[in-house]
Write an enzyme that holds these catalytic residues in place. Structure first.
Site, PDB file in Angstrom:
ATOM      1  CD  GLU A   1     100.535  31.295 -78.013  1.00  0.00           C
ATOM      2  OE1 GLU A   1     100.531  31.705 -77.000  1.00  0.00           O
ATOM      3  OE2 GLU A   1     101.509  31.152 -79.071  1.00  0.00           O
TER       4      GLU A   1
ATOM      5  CE1 TYR B   1      97.400  32.579 -76.596  1.00  0.00           C
ATOM      6  CE2 TYR B   1      96.512  31.624 -74.515  1.00  0.00           C
ATOM      7  CZ  TYR B   1      97.633  31.990 -75.482  1.00  0.00           C
ATOM      8  OH  TYR B   1      98.881  31.164 -75.050  1.00  0.00           O
TER       9      TYR B   1
END
Length: 399
Positions: free
Chosen positions: A207, A119
């Protein structure tokens, strides 16, 4: 402003960020044509909505055991079947709420052999006022659980605007992802390019989840979510054209036409306030008195009668609203102008819910006189505490 995943990837690719090949599709036939352009033999068909959790989502119109909004396909016939399942149907995810979102667009990408998922995100750290990179070795569909249960697995790296992205930031990202050797160099390169994209587009968030290492040892962006600072869109006409209004809340979209700061919430007391700080305080005191705000709405410091009327109509267009609290402290904004707008809107929409108004500041007496002589059942309040108590009491009385 939000954009779709396929738009985000196309944009990031312009900054050199590695993304798999893929094409957008608006119909079943276009989805098959998109897959035919890819090398295969594995394809990924992805529903395009402005919400996360698509892979674990469910379609309202399909059987409960049906696959979610991200599906693998090994043949063009499977691509066709998945596209037919998704397009026009309503996908419900943890972020859409029970109402879900209708899928009108698809993204067909080349399949990737994934060895590990990470991530990586960029956002503005409100505590430091700096762009921050947030990295975790635990990427994938359960990142929310990671943040809640094991926050120590998430690393935040602030970047000093005076220096910008430096080599040590790249090394810090690689270390946070536990990467070494060539993969560490790739991670630093991806982080640098994402930072350039963040600045170059006036983004408010980028993101990447997941950022994946392939079996071939390459770092690629498998999913991307990009949000922009709406106040900077005047500098980016090309990005403004990416806006998909069908994905936006109709009331928020209407508010944007009048330059109103409006956000729909889940409560039942509509709020119209001037000033963001006062609006937050108003919502807090409504909760303190036992009910919940239905919206955040800041009409600004120099609203016209027409703008106030529009704001009032937007609040009343929400069927959940059981009462309205207007809280105005007039400085540049004159209380008489607010009062005229309230009266005009209330008469035009045939107001059927309780209305409490607290006015203070410039031309306050004129404003109170306009409300008192309007012939409408408007309840005046002396201060914010008094206003909150009165609107809660009026709604409970009307229930």
């Amino acid at each position: 402003m939000n954009i779709h995943e396929y738009q985000a990837k196309e944009l990031l690719a312009k900054f050199g960020v590695p993304v798999p090949a893929g094409h957008a599709a608006m119909s079943v036939d276009e989805a098959v044509e998109a897959a035919a352009k890819l090398p295969g033999p594995l394809y990924v068909v992805k529903a395009q909505i402005h919400a996360g959790g698509r892979g674990k989502g469910k379609f309202k119109e399909l059987a409960p055991e049906a696959k979610g909004g991200v599906r693998l396909a090994k043949t063009l016939d499977e691509v066709r079947a998945h596209a037919a399942d998704m397009l026009g149907n309503t996908l419900v995810t943890v972020q859409t709420g029970e109402q879900g979102k209708q899928v009108n667009r698809l993204y067909v990408t080349d399949g990737v052999d994934i060895a590990k998922e990470f991530y990586l995100a960029l956002l503005v750290n409100r505590a430091t006022g700096r762009i921050a990179m947030v990295a975790s070795t635990e990427g994938g569909v359960d990142i929310e659980t990671v943040a809640h249960d094991t926050p120590e697995k998430i690393t935040t790296i602030d970047i000093d605007p005076a220096t910008g992205f430096m080599p040590h930031h790249g090394r810090a990202v690689a270390a946070a992802l536990s990467l070494a050797g060539d993969l560490a160099k790739q991670a630093a390169s991806v982080a640098s390019k994402l930072y350039a994209a963040f600045l170059g587009t006036d983004a408010s968030q980028i993101e990447i989840n997941p950022l994946a290492v392939t079996e071939q040892g390459q770092l690629v962006v498998l999913d991307a979510k990009v949000n922009f600072d709406s106040n900077a869109m005047f500098r980016h006409k090309d990005l403004a054209e990416l806006r998909d209004e069908t994905e936006e809340d109709p009331m928020e979209l209407e508010a944007s036409k009048y330059d109103l700061a409006y956000i729909k919430l889940d409560g039942d007391i509509g709020c119209m306030v001037n000033g963001a700080g006062l609006a937050m305080a108003t919502m807090d005191i409504i909760k303190l008195n036992g009910m919940f705000p239905a919206n955040f709405l800041d009409v600004g410091g120099g609203a016209s009668k027409e703008k106030v009327t529009a704001a009032f109509k937007i609040i009343l267009s929400d069927p959940a609203v059981k009462g309205i609290l207007v809280n105005i402290f007039g400085g540049i904004m004159r209380c008489d102008i607010i009062a005229e707008g309230i009266v005009a809107a209330a008469k035009e929409v045939n107001l059927q819910v309780p209305l409490v108004v607290r006015l203070e500041g410039t031309n306050v007496q004129q404003g109170k006189d306009i409300l008192a002589n309007s012939g409408l059942a408007i309840v005046p309040a002396n201060d914010l505490g008094d206003a909150a108590k009165k609107i809660v009491a009026e709604v409970q009385k009307a229930a």
